[in-house]
Design a protein around this motif. Structure first.
Motif, short mmCIF file in Angstrom:
data_model
loop_
_atom_site.label_atom_id
_atom_site.label_comp_id
_atom_site.label_asym_id
_atom_site.label_seq_id
_atom_site.Cartn_x
_atom_site.Cartn_y
_atom_site.Cartn_z
N PRO A 1 0.84 -1.08 0.02
CA PRO A 1 -0.16 -0.02 0.03
C PRO A 1 0.81 1.14 -0.06
O PRO A 1 0.47 2.20 -0.46
CB PRO A 1 -0.74 -0.18 1.23
CG PRO A 1 -0.75 -1.75 1.67
CD PRO A 1 0.55 -1.97 1.16
N GLY B 1 -2.07 -8.72 -0.41
CA GLY B 1 -2.93 -7.45 -0.73
C GLY B 1 -4.30 -8.20 -1.37
O GLY B 1 -4.40 -9.37 -1.33
N PRO B 2 -4.82 -7.37 -2.19
CA PRO B 2 -4.79 -5.97 -2.57
C PRO B 2 -5.46 -4.98 -1.42
O PRO B 2 -5.76 -5.71 -0.35
CB PRO B 2 -5.80 -5.93 -3.72
CG PRO B 2 -6.63 -6.76 -3.69
CD PRO B 2 -5.75 -8.02 -2.99
N SER B 3 -5.35 -3.81 -1.44
CA SER B 3 -5.72 -2.68 -0.72
C SER B 3 -4.89 -3.03 0.87
O SER B 3 -3.94 -3.28 0.60
CB SER B 3 -7.35 -2.94 -0.52
OG SER B 3 -7.76 -1.98 0.42
N THR B 4 -5.78 -2.96 1.68
CA THR B 4 -5.05 -3.11 3.10
C THR B 4 -4.79 -4.66 3.34
O THR B 4 -3.61 -4.99 3.73
CB THR B 4 -5.89 -2.70 4.18
OG1 THR B 4 -6.38 -1.51 3.98
CG2 THR B 4 -5.16 -2.72 5.51
N GLY B 5 -5.44 -5.55 2.50
CA GLY B 5 -5.00 -6.83 2.37
C GLY B 5 -4.69 -7.71 3.69
O GLY B 5 -5.81 -7.50 4.61
#
Lengths: 338, 615
Positions: free
Chosen positions: B317, B345-349
């Motif tokens: 991130p 991940g993705p995002s905060t994952g």
């Protein structure tokens, strides 16, 4: 700052690069460029010690026109680069050139944190209250109701006050000046450059294409003195072409403009004190045309810079532990022999 | 030794300590590891902790585990299946039991198996008594009660403080089980609690009582011995990847004759690099905790301009946020290093779990043609080497360089043979001091034979110049929109990175140089993949292993190496990112075996896929 071989003549002219200046004719940026070039030679530093770092926007073309070290960086991030540079190279005179969109919108976070850390650099904030480079949208300092291409019915948003914001971040030097008042501007830049720590100078700047009337009478050299108070530390707040008006605090703890005469005398007026944060906040809220614009040094105090603090820690650690040694760093854990 | 138990000799053994995140399991595991490393075993450890700082006590979300593999042979991974599980509560048992080998040993704290804790762990009946664990060697021990009893004479400590010693009671028992001395942990406690000797006393007493409980009880049928490993002689310490990265960066700075500037923003699992470096002010290290990821990257670009060895560390991130400023660094062509300790991940994952899914991001995740060298360290201690190599590349090509580490490497540990700092060659840095153009002009983008441009630091007389994110004319660096200029500068930026291949060693292969199957992997999966290939070769399979350390540019001989095998399988902790790059780069067929569960590969999983691929 280290004393190097200072060339005999660092002049405004020698600070001009070979690049053609490409701002719109009549833009306030020209005057600011010219004043920075006039002030730098007064600071007793050789040319190679100046670094000018900008973000993105009309004003951010600035470094290309300066024959110093410089970086034209990315939108809003100039203070971050300047911070890394100032921390790792404290002998330089670092100047951040930014605009109201660059510093207060996309770069708002960096603006406050750079000030809060008191990094030794000068921020020149070109405030024209409009987005110029992207052709005329309202900015975070545009007045409520400001009509632009992106706010044809008027901006709904409240503007941000950069000086109040800097005060919230515990700024150690805040000043304001006006692009068309070159003499005043030069004096303020010089004071800012001499201050140790982060210096913020807000320049009321005219965008001749997209927001030409923003500063109204302030831009008229015949009328402006009735709308400007030139702040002087320790002096009562008298202003006006005939020096017949003043600023006082009323019983509601609000500032008001008074006519000097029978009812009020200089003794009733506020006396400027650059060390007072509370006073600085009140002055920052004075907005033309209801009040005179407060120009000059609004707030100034001494404080340790970030890099001074860091270098003290390094010296302290080296005094306690000795200068770092790789061999002992590797072995700084439970070790065993095989 | 008494005859109450049988001593079993093992080549290696995997132990997991699991408890509530407040139970001190990371500490217990670390103490066990230190003692066994000092004894002379090879080790590999892996912590597994929740991202919540303190999830509700007793819940599955709050389980914190620490696994260690100790051996007398070459240990490459923290191990697939623990033989011994120390479970401090029902949730810890539930979270770990699926990994325990059949017939494995469970040491459970019976005092924690209360109705309420069983409910929190979503057990319908007590597993210690309902025969669901009949396939294991179960030791239910009232740890809390016994620990309280052991510490009852210690005055001046609250009951709560005493209960907090029960992890050392469990540690003592484990030391007995593996026939280890208590000295290392005793000394550690004495130093740790030098100012509160009563806490040292209590913990030591708990540990000793746990040890003697092992000795006197007849509960344990076996005691285990793992002989010393035959490691190269020298002085060793235990090191995690994040520690090794920090130490490597400091070493690189010294070898360059520069101060280290580390501008960063805290992010799991990279933050420990900052913690390690922040302690090193006496090396002149300038750590800078920026207001955000973007500012951190900007500060690194600024520090690099100022002539520092400028580095940042982050995770996926953070890379997303840093990308614009990374590209500025690329455009300004200044040397700097970006450490990406990857997470899920993705995002905060999955912040605390492992994945290798930032490869395409660091390779292609910026606007424009934006080539950056990428090095992926292979083991925790290899992060040290990667940091030094990254610095070398950054200087040679005046470019940002990416170290692609991961949460497994960052937090896992292994023994590290201390290098002699004098044996590490210097990293020569040249700063421009004289004009390089006609008539005394300075051409900031006039390149050397490696494609690098001169690094002129502010403060250098006569070399004043402006850099920027806009594209430029070759040599002068003046802003240019001329089509040919953009094409040429793009090619030059690409060319100097490609030219780094000259200093990258050829791709080595483990196993036969040709055959039926080549398994390709990269980064922190080295141990699991190498172990699986080693086992399969021993079984007589035609399989080899190429672990790629240099992901951009690839080693010069990689294509040649790959062409010698009938089939190629890329094993990585993502859904085929390196496989995708290999297909695109070389136009070859590769099979992808990916795993995205937030957990490292097990050796057995790789082995199964090798068998499958060979069918």
């Amino acid at each position: 700052m280290s004393i190097k071989n200072i060339p005999l003549k660092l002049t405004a002219k020698s600070l001009r690069s070979d690049q053609t200046v490409r701002w719109c004719p009549g833009c306030g940026d020209y005057a600011i460029l010219s004043q920075v070039q006039r002030v730098m030679p007064k600071l007793g530093l050789p040319k190679e010690d100046f670094v000018v770092i900008s973000g993105i926007g009309c004003s951010s073309r600035f470094p290309y026109y300066m024959d110093t070290y410089g970086i034209h960086s990315i939108h809003g991030r100039a203070p971050t680069l300047a911070t890394g540079l100032a921390i790792s190279n404290p002998d330089l005179s670092v100047w951040v050139i930014t605009g109201d969109g660059d510093a207060l919108s996309i770069g708002g976070n960096h603006f406050i944190h750079t000030i809060r850390r008191n990094i030794d650099l000068n921020i020149i904030l070109f405030n024209n209250r409009v987005y110029g480079l992207t052709k005329g949208q309202y900015s975070p300092t545009s007045r409520q109701g400001h009509r632009s291409k992106s706010s044809p019915m008027g901006s709904i948003e409240q503007p941000i006050n950069p000086i109040a914001l800097a005060l919230a971040a515990n700024a150690t030097f805040i000043a304001r000046t006006l692009d068309s008042h070159t003499k005043h501007m030069g004096g303020v830049f010089e004071e800012a450059a001499k201050h140790k720590g982060t210096s913020l100078v807000e320049v009321y700047q005219k965008c001749i294409i997209f927001n030409a009337n923003e500063w109204g009478d302030l831009q008229d050299s015949h009328k402006r003195d009735d709308h400007i108070i030139y702040l002087e530390d320790g002096q009562p707040m008298v202003f006006g072409k005939n020096m017949d008006k003043g600023i006082r605090m009323n019983a509601q703890y609000e500032l008001e403009v008074v006519e000097l005469g029978d009812e009020f005398t200089e003794a009733d007026l506020l006396v400027h004190n650059v060390k007072s944060k509370a006073l600085a906040l009140m002055l920052s809220s004075m907005e033309w045309p209801n009040f005179p614009a407060a120009l000059g040094v609004i707030h100034s105090r001494e404080a340790q810079t970030y890099t001074e603090g860091l270098e003290l820690q390094i010296a302290d650690a080296q005094a306690r532990k000795g200068v770092g040694n790789l061999q002992s760093l590797y072995a700084d854990a439970d070790t065993w022999e095989i | 030794m008494s005859d109450k138990y049988i001593v079993k000799e093992l080549d290696s053994v995997v132990i997991r300590f699991a408890g509530d995140s407040g139970d001190g399991m990371q500490l217990t595991g670390t103490q066990f590891t230190n003692t066994t490393a000092v004894f002379g075993n090879d080790i590999s450890t892996m912590p597994d902790f929740p991202s919540e700082i303190r999830a509700p006590a007793g819940t599955l979300a709050g389980v914190s585990g620490f696994q260690v593999n100790i051996g007398s042979t070459d240990i490459l991974t923290p191990g697939d299946e623990p033989l011994v599980l120390v479970a401090m509560n029902p949730a810890a048992l539930k979270a770990s039991i699926k990994d325990l080998q059949s017939g494995g040993i469970i040491i459970a704290n019976t005092d924690a198996f209360t109705a309420s804790n069983l409910k929190k762990a979503e057990y319908e009946s007590n597993p210690l008594t309902d025969h669901s664990l009949d396939g294991y060697e179960l030791h239910g021990i009232p740890l809390t009660t016994m620990n309280r009893e052991a510490l009852k004479d210690i005055k001046g400590l609250s009951g709560k403080d005493k209960d907090r010693c029960q992890n050392f009671f469990a540690l003592g028992m484990t030391f007995w089980l593996f026939d280890r001395e208590l000295d290392t942990s005793t000394e550690w406690l004495q130093v740790k609690f030098a100012k509160k000797p009563i806490l040292a006393e209590a913990n030591i007493k708990a540990m000793q009582t746990g040890y003697f409980f092992g000795e006197t009880t007849e509960a344990f049928r076996h005691r285990y011995r793992v002989r010393k490993a035959t490691l190269e002689s020298g002085t060793y310490r235990k090191i995690t990847g994040n520690e090794a990265t920090a130490i490597g960066l400091v070493t690189a700075a010294e070898k360059m004759g520069k101060t280290l500037f580390y501008g960063t923003y805290p992010i799991t699992p990279a933050t420990d690099i900052l913690h390690n470096l922040a302690k090193l002010r006496h090396f002149g290290v300038r750590t800078y905790q920026a207001e955000d990821e973007i500012a951190a990257m900007g500060s690194v670009v600024g520090a690099a301009f100022g002539g520092a060895f400028a580095v940042t560390g982050t995770s996926g991130p953070g890379i997303a946020l840093k990308s614009e400023a990374m590209n500025l660094g690329l455009m300004l062509e200044l040397p700097m290093v970006i450490v990406d300790v990857q997470r899920g991940g993705p995002s905060t994952g999955l912040p605390t779990k492992v994945e290798q899914s930032d490869l395409l991001q660091v390779m292609y995740g910026r606007n424009g043609d934006s080539p950056m060298p990428i090095i992926a360290p292979t083991t925790p201690s290899d992060c040290f080497n990667a940091a030094i190599e990254a610095a070398r590349m950054a200087i040679r090509a005046t470019t940002p360089v990416i170290i692609l580490s991961d949460g497994f490497l960052g937090n896992s540990s292994e023994p590290w043979l201390l290098p002699d700092p004098d044996s590490i060659p210097p990293i020569p840095v040249t700063h421009a001091t004289e004009p390089n153009g006609e008539d005394g002009t300075f051409l900031p983008y006039k390149r050397d034979e490696n494609g690098a441009r001169p690094w002129a630091v502010p403060g250098t007389k006569g070399l004043e110049h402006r850099l920027g994110g806009l594209d430029k004319s070759p040599e002068t660096g003046n802003v240019s929109y001329v089509p040919e200029d953009h094409a040429q500068m793009t090619a030059e930026r690409l060319g100097k990175i490609a030219k780094l291949v000259d200093i990258i060693p050829d791709q080595e292969v483990y196993g036969e140089e040709d055959g039926d199957l080549l398994v390709i992997s990269w980064g922190g999966t080295y141990g699991a993949v190498r172990s699986a290939v080693r086992d399969e070769i021993e079984k007589g399979r035609s399989v080899s292993h190429a672990h790629i350390r240099y992901l951009n540019p690839f080693p010069a001989n990689l294509e040649e190496v790959m062409n010698k095998y009938k089939k190629i399988m890329v094993s990585e902790l993502n859904n085929g990112q390196l496989a995708f790059i290999l297909r695109g780069t070389y136009g070859i067929e590769v099979e992808s075996y990916g795993k995205v569960e937030g957990q490292p590969f097990k050796i057995s999983e790789i082995a199964e896929h090798i068998e499958e691929a060979l069918k």
